[in-house]
Design a protein around this motif. Structure first.
Motif, PDB file in Angstrom:
ATOM      1  N   LYS A 167      35.285  27.561  21.744  1.00 41.19           N
ATOM      2  CA  LYS A 167      35.298  27.477  23.202  1.00 41.19           C
ATOM      3  C   LYS A 167      34.227  28.425  23.721  1.00 41.19           C
ATOM      4  O   LYS A 167      34.031  29.517  23.161  1.00 41.19           O
ATOM      5  CB  LYS A 167      36.668  27.852  23.776  1.00 41.19           C
ATOM      6  CG  LYS A 167      37.746  26.780  23.582  1.00 41.19           C
ATOM      7  CD  LYS A 167      39.035  27.162  24.276  1.00 41.19           C
ATOM      8  CE  LYS A 167      40.092  26.071  24.122  1.00 41.19           C
ATOM      9  NZ  LYS A 167      39.739  24.833  24.851  1.00 41.19           N
ATOM     10  N   SER A 168      33.537  28.018  24.804  1.00 45.64           N
ATOM     11  CA  SER A 168      32.391  28.783  25.286  1.00 45.64           C
ATOM     12  C   SER A 168      32.389  28.915  26.803  1.00 45.64           C
ATOM     13  O   SER A 168      32.827  28.004  27.528  1.00 45.64           O
ATOM     14  CB  SER A 168      31.078  28.112  24.843  1.00 45.64           C
ATOM     15  OG  SER A 168      31.010  28.006  23.434  1.00 45.64           O
ATOM     16  N   GLY A 169      31.884  30.039  27.276  1.00 45.91           N
ATOM     17  CA  GLY A 169      31.760  30.289  28.704  1.00 45.91           C
ATOM     18  C   GLY A 169      30.516  31.103  28.989  1.00 45.91           C
ATOM     19  O   GLY A 169      29.600  31.194  28.161  1.00 45.91           O
ATOM     20  N   TRP A 170      30.478  31.718  30.167  1.00 44.95           N
ATOM     21  CA  TRP A 170      29.321  32.516  30.584  1.00 44.95           C
ATOM     22  C   TRP A 170      29.764  33.921  30.988  1.00 44.95           C
ATOM     23  O   TRP A 170      30.828  34.093  31.586  1.00 44.95           O
ATOM     24  CB  TRP A 170      28.630  31.891  31.803  1.00 44.95           C
ATOM     25  CG  TRP A 170      28.157  30.486  31.663  1.00 44.95           C
ATOM     26  CD1 TRP A 170      28.739  29.364  32.196  1.00 44.95           C
ATOM     27  CD2 TRP A 170      26.991  30.037  30.961  1.00 44.95           C
ATOM     28  NE1 TRP A 170      28.015  28.248  31.869  1.00 44.95           N
ATOM     29  CE2 TRP A 170      26.935  28.629  31.114  1.00 44.95           C
ATOM     30  CE3 TRP A 170      26.000  30.678  30.220  1.00 44.95           C
ATOM     31  CZ2 TRP A 170      25.917  27.848  30.556  1.00 44.95           C
ATOM     32  CZ3 TRP A 170      24.983  29.909  29.660  1.00 44.95           C
ATOM     33  CH2 TRP A 170      24.949  28.524  29.831  1.00 44.95           C
ATOM     34  N   LEU A 171      28.934  34.900  30.669  1.00 43.97           N
ATOM     35  CA  LEU A 171      29.102  36.269  31.165  1.00 43.97           C
ATOM     36  C   LEU A 171      27.821  36.675  31.875  1.00 43.97           C
ATOM     37  O   LEU A 171      26.725  36.334  31.422  1.00 43.97           O
ATOM     38  CB  LEU A 171      29.374  37.239  30.020  1.00 43.97           C
ATOM     39  CG  LEU A 171      30.610  37.018  29.161  1.00 43.97           C
ATOM     40  CD1 LEU A 171      30.692  38.082  28.069  1.00 43.97           C
ATOM     41  CD2 LEU A 171      31.879  37.021  30.004  1.00 43.97           C
ATOM     42  N   THR A 172      27.944  37.403  32.965  1.00 50.01           N
ATOM     43  CA  THR A 172      26.778  37.925  33.671  1.00 50.01           C
ATOM     44  C   THR A 172      26.469  39.313  33.132  1.00 50.01           C
ATOM     45  O   THR A 172      27.253  40.246  33.301  1.00 50.01           O
ATOM     46  CB  THR A 172      27.032  37.994  35.185  1.00 50.01           C
ATOM     47  OG1 THR A 172      27.340  36.678  35.658  1.00 50.01           O
ATOM     48  CG2 THR A 172      25.795  38.507  35.912  1.00 50.01           C
ATOM     49  N   SER A 173      25.326  39.434  32.476  1.00 51.60           N
ATOM     50  CA  SER A 173      24.983  40.680  31.796  1.00 51.60           C
ATOM     51  C   SER A 173      24.636  41.792  32.776  1.00 51.60           C
ATOM     52  O   SER A 173      24.151  41.550  33.889  1.00 51.60           O
ATOM     53  CB  SER A 173      23.798  40.441  30.854  1.00 51.60           C
ATOM     54  OG  SER A 173      23.423  41.638  30.202  1.00 51.60           O
ATOM     55  N   ALA A 174      24.857  43.015  32.324  1.00 50.64           N
ATOM     56  CA  ALA A 174      24.510  44.195  33.120  1.00 50.64           C
ATOM     57  C   ALA A 174      23.038  44.535  33.000  1.00 50.64           C
ATOM     58  O   ALA A 174      22.551  45.427  33.701  1.00 50.64           O
ATOM     59  CB  ALA A 174      25.349  45.391  32.681  1.00 50.64           C
ATOM     60  N   THR A 175      22.313  43.848  32.110  1.00 45.64           N
ATOM     61  CA  THR A 175      20.886  44.117  31.941  1.00 45.64           C
ATOM     62  C   THR A 175      20.133  42.803  31.840  1.00 45.64           C
ATOM     63  O   THR A 175      20.740  41.725  31.816  1.00 45.64           O
ATOM     64  CB  THR A 175      20.634  44.998  30.696  1.00 45.64           C
ATOM     65  OG1 THR A 175      19.246  45.345  30.626  1.00 45.64           O
ATOM     66  CG2 THR A 175      21.047  44.274  29.428  1.00 45.64           C
ATOM     67  N   TYR A 176      18.809  42.903  31.810  1.00 41.75           N
ATOM     68  CA  TYR A 176      17.974  41.705  31.865  1.00 41.75           C
ATOM     69  C   TYR A 176      16.659  41.996  31.156  1.00 41.75           C
ATOM     70  O   TYR A 176      16.016  43.019  31.416  1.00 41.75           O
ATOM     71  CB  TYR A 176      17.718  41.352  33.340  1.00 41.75           C
ATOM     72  CG  TYR A 176      16.747  40.236  33.598  1.00 41.75           C
ATOM     73  CD1 TYR A 176      17.202  38.935  33.803  1.00 41.75           C
ATOM     74  CD2 TYR A 176      15.368  40.457  33.670  1.00 41.75           C
ATOM     75  CE1 TYR A 176      16.315  37.898  34.061  1.00 41.75           C
ATOM     76  CE2 TYR A 176      14.483  39.429  33.919  1.00 41.75           C
ATOM     77  CZ  TYR A 176      14.951  38.152  34.117  1.00 41.75           C
ATOM     78  OH  TYR A 176      14.075  37.127  34.370  1.00 41.75           O
ATOM     79  N   GLY A 177      16.287  41.152  30.221  1.00 41.79           N
ATOM     80  CA  GLY A 177      14.977  41.274  29.586  1.00 41.79           C
ATOM     81  C   GLY A 177      14.884  42.308  28.493  1.00 41.79           C
ATOM     82  O   GLY A 177      13.996  42.248  27.652  1.00 41.79           O
ATOM     83  N   GLY A 178      15.771  43.282  28.459  1.00 43.54           N
ATOM     84  CA  GLY A 178      15.721  44.366  27.479  1.00 43.54           C
ATOM     85  C   GLY A 178      16.893  45.314  27.647  1.00 43.54           C
ATOM     86  O   GLY A 178      17.868  45.003  28.335  1.00 43.54           O
ATOM     87  N   SER A 179      16.782  46.500  27.024  1.00 42.01           N
ATOM     88  CA  SER A 179      17.878  47.482  27.065  1.00 42.01           C
ATOM     89  C   SER A 179      19.182  46.852  26.596  1.00 42.01           C
ATOM     90  O   SER A 179      20.231  46.940  27.249  1.00 42.01           O
ATOM     91  CB  SER A 179      18.045  48.069  28.473  1.00 42.01           C
ATOM     92  OG  SER A 179      16.873  48.716  28.893  1.00 42.01           O
TER      93      SER A 179
END
Length: 539
Positions: free
Chosen positions: A264-276
């Motif tokens: 089963k799969s969903g989405w999470l909104t990450s606290a970072t973007y592109g790196g780190s």
């Protein structure tokens, strides 16, 4: 006369310089800066010595703001946010390491020296330019005063009536003042955030939960948490990247189903973007929104319960980390509650690096199998593993290829593959190729991980895998979301039944309208779904 014109052009360019790559254009550099008009008026009113001192200081400050604008450009392009003058200087060392892995030590040294020289030259030239222009104003006070008054009236008129250049760019500019205001507010907010986040980190819904009330539904399971580098929503929905990635997810879903695994799969909104990436890892595991380096340090020094440490706390799980990207000491091991960690130098790899990635994911997974997964823990315990995969790390060149699992050996088999691959410098400079190769790297990582599961997983294996962040803006787009896919895969139907209320999509590819949670929400949802009882800790 020519030198004076160049000085004026340099100062004006610095005063109106944008702080995003997408805003760079001719119209941005032919605006009328209010700060230049005010500086001219002040210079006309001062005696010679104070005027020269003030002009020099103004030039140095302008140089510093130009540098910050340039850093903002880079940070927004690569990390999706502006440069933080308090927190982000330490990241420049990571950037240098990335360049060395991508371009080699000699080229990185040349770039580093060139950057330092360029910055020093910028400060010197701007200071000299502002002094020269102030001297020119002092030599012609009458004309300079009239010109300054006219410029001021024009600026006020254009600002009042909203006069714009091509593309909707305002003719009247106050970029420098705006930048100073924003950065001053950022410093204030950063200092305030430090104190507030320390309070937040002390509150923990599961902080006092007894060991026998943690993760009761997963006792006896072999749980594997895996992050796939830069595995973002763009890989699944971007028109260039998605076809190949979506096909891979469909094929691998079917292959796993034949082996008895379902997902089963969903989405999470990450606290970072592109790196780190470490910010994404810590946000997922801690349940706290770890969006900068200061917050990360706070969490790592705290006793806020991570998912991984919850497994250790039960006393029923051995906890192991496999970190092929770690090439130095990693004190975070204690926070994550890992009994044993294998870094890049402890996995026996003798093959070539693939740009930043120290080894192909397939090799790392086979070593995980040989050193960890295939061995039963002592004392009849279960096991929780934390695996960080690196092959899909930018610059996505060269990319490993899958080889027969029984031929991996010490990794030497990858020498020919690495030599035949793309050069990092060729991919970095080409946006379309970067997007294409990024998609291929995700296909490789997903294939390696799911083939490992298909080959070595058993009835008790539970795999949780997700992305840490979206790829850089050049690949994901300047207005991309921060969403990443997450999947839970298992043979035991009870494992997926426990999350049925989450309304995730069946299979490895989350639907476009599948639920989207903040990454920090995952810890509490996961702990609750798998039998943990909240016992809050408030200080």
């Amino acid at each position: 006369m020519g030198v004076t014109v160049l000085c004026a052009a340099l100062v004006i360019a610095a005063l109106v310089m944008p702080n995003t790559v997408v805003d760079v254009g001719p119209a941005k550099f032919v605006r009328l800066p209010s700060e230049g008009i005010i500086a001219a008026a002040v210079a006309l009113a001062l005696p010679r010595r104070p005027r020269i001192v003030l002009a020099s200081v103004f030039g140095v400050v302008l140089g510093a703001l130009t540098l910050i604008n340039a850093l903002d450009m880079g940070f927004k392009q690569y990390l999706g946010r502006s440069f933080n003058a308090i927190l982000d200087w330490s990241l420049l060392g990571d950037a240098e390491s990335y360049l060395e892995d991508t371009m080699g030590r000699t080229a990185t040294l040349a770039v580093s020296v060139g950057a330092v020289v360029l910055v020093l030259l910028l400060f010197v030239l701007l200071a000299l330019a502002t002094v020269r222009l102030s001297n020119l104003l002092a030599r012609h006070p009458g004309r300079a005063t009239r010109g300054t008054l006219i410029a001021g009236v024009v600026w006020i008129t254009c600002s009042s009536f909203g006069v714009q250049l091509a593309g909707g760019v305002p003719l009247a500019a106050d970029s420098t003042a705006t930048t100073l205001e924003i950065k001053a507010r950022q410093v204030k907010d950063t200092l305030h955030d430090e104190a507030e986040f320390q309070k937040v980190a002390k509150v923990d819904a599961f902080g006092n939960t007894p060991p026998d009330q943690l993760l009761t539904s997963l006792r006896g399971k072999d749980v594997v948490f895996t992050f796939i580098e830069s595995y973002g929503r763009s890989a699944i929905e971007d028109p260039i990247e998605a076809p190949g990635v979506d096909n891979t997810l469909a094929v691998r879903t079917q292959a796993l189903a034949k082996a008895g695994f379902h997902a089963k799969s969903g989405w999470l909104t990450s606290a970072t973007y592109g790196g780190s990436s470490w910010l994404g890892h810590s946000t997922t595991m801690s349940g706290l929104w770890v969006s900068n380096q200061q917050r990360y340090r706070t969490v790592m020094a705290s006793d806020h319960l991570s998912i991984t440490k919850a497994f250790q706390k039960t006393g029923d799980f051995d906890t192991v980390g496999v970190m092929p990207g770690i090439q130095k000491g990693w004190p975070e091991q204690s926070y994550y509650g890992l009994d044993k960690v294998y870094n890049a130098f402890q996995l026996g790899y003798k093959g070539p690096k693939f740009s930043w990635s120290t080894m192909p994911d397939q090799y790392a997974l086979q070593q995980f199998q040989d050193r960890v997964h295939s061995k039963k823990p002592a004392d009849g315990k279960s096991r929780m593993s934390f695996v960080i995969l690196t092959s899909s790390h930018q610059p996505w060149a060269p990319i490993p290829k899958m080889v027969p699992w029984d031929q991996l050996g010490d990794g030497s088999i990858f020498n020919a593959i690495q030599k035949a691959g793309n050069k990092a410098s060729d991919v970095i400079a080409d946006t379309t190729k970067s997007r294409q190769e990024y998609g291929k790297s995700v296909q490789y990582s997903v294939t390696a991980l799911t083939e490992w599961l298909e080959r070595y997983g058993n009835d008790n294996t539970v795999l949780v895998f997700l992305g840490d962040h979206q790829p850089i803006a050049r690949v994901s787009g300047n207005h991309a979301s921060r969403d990443v896919p997450i999947s839970i895969v298992a043979k035991d139907p009870k494992v997926l039944d426990a999350i049925d209320s989450w309304n995730w999509t069946d299979g490895l590819r989350p639907a476009h309208n599948a639920p989207v949670w903040k990454m920090s929400a995952f810890r509490d949802k996961f702990l609750t779904a798998y039998g943990s009882t909240p016992h809050p800790k408030t200080n």
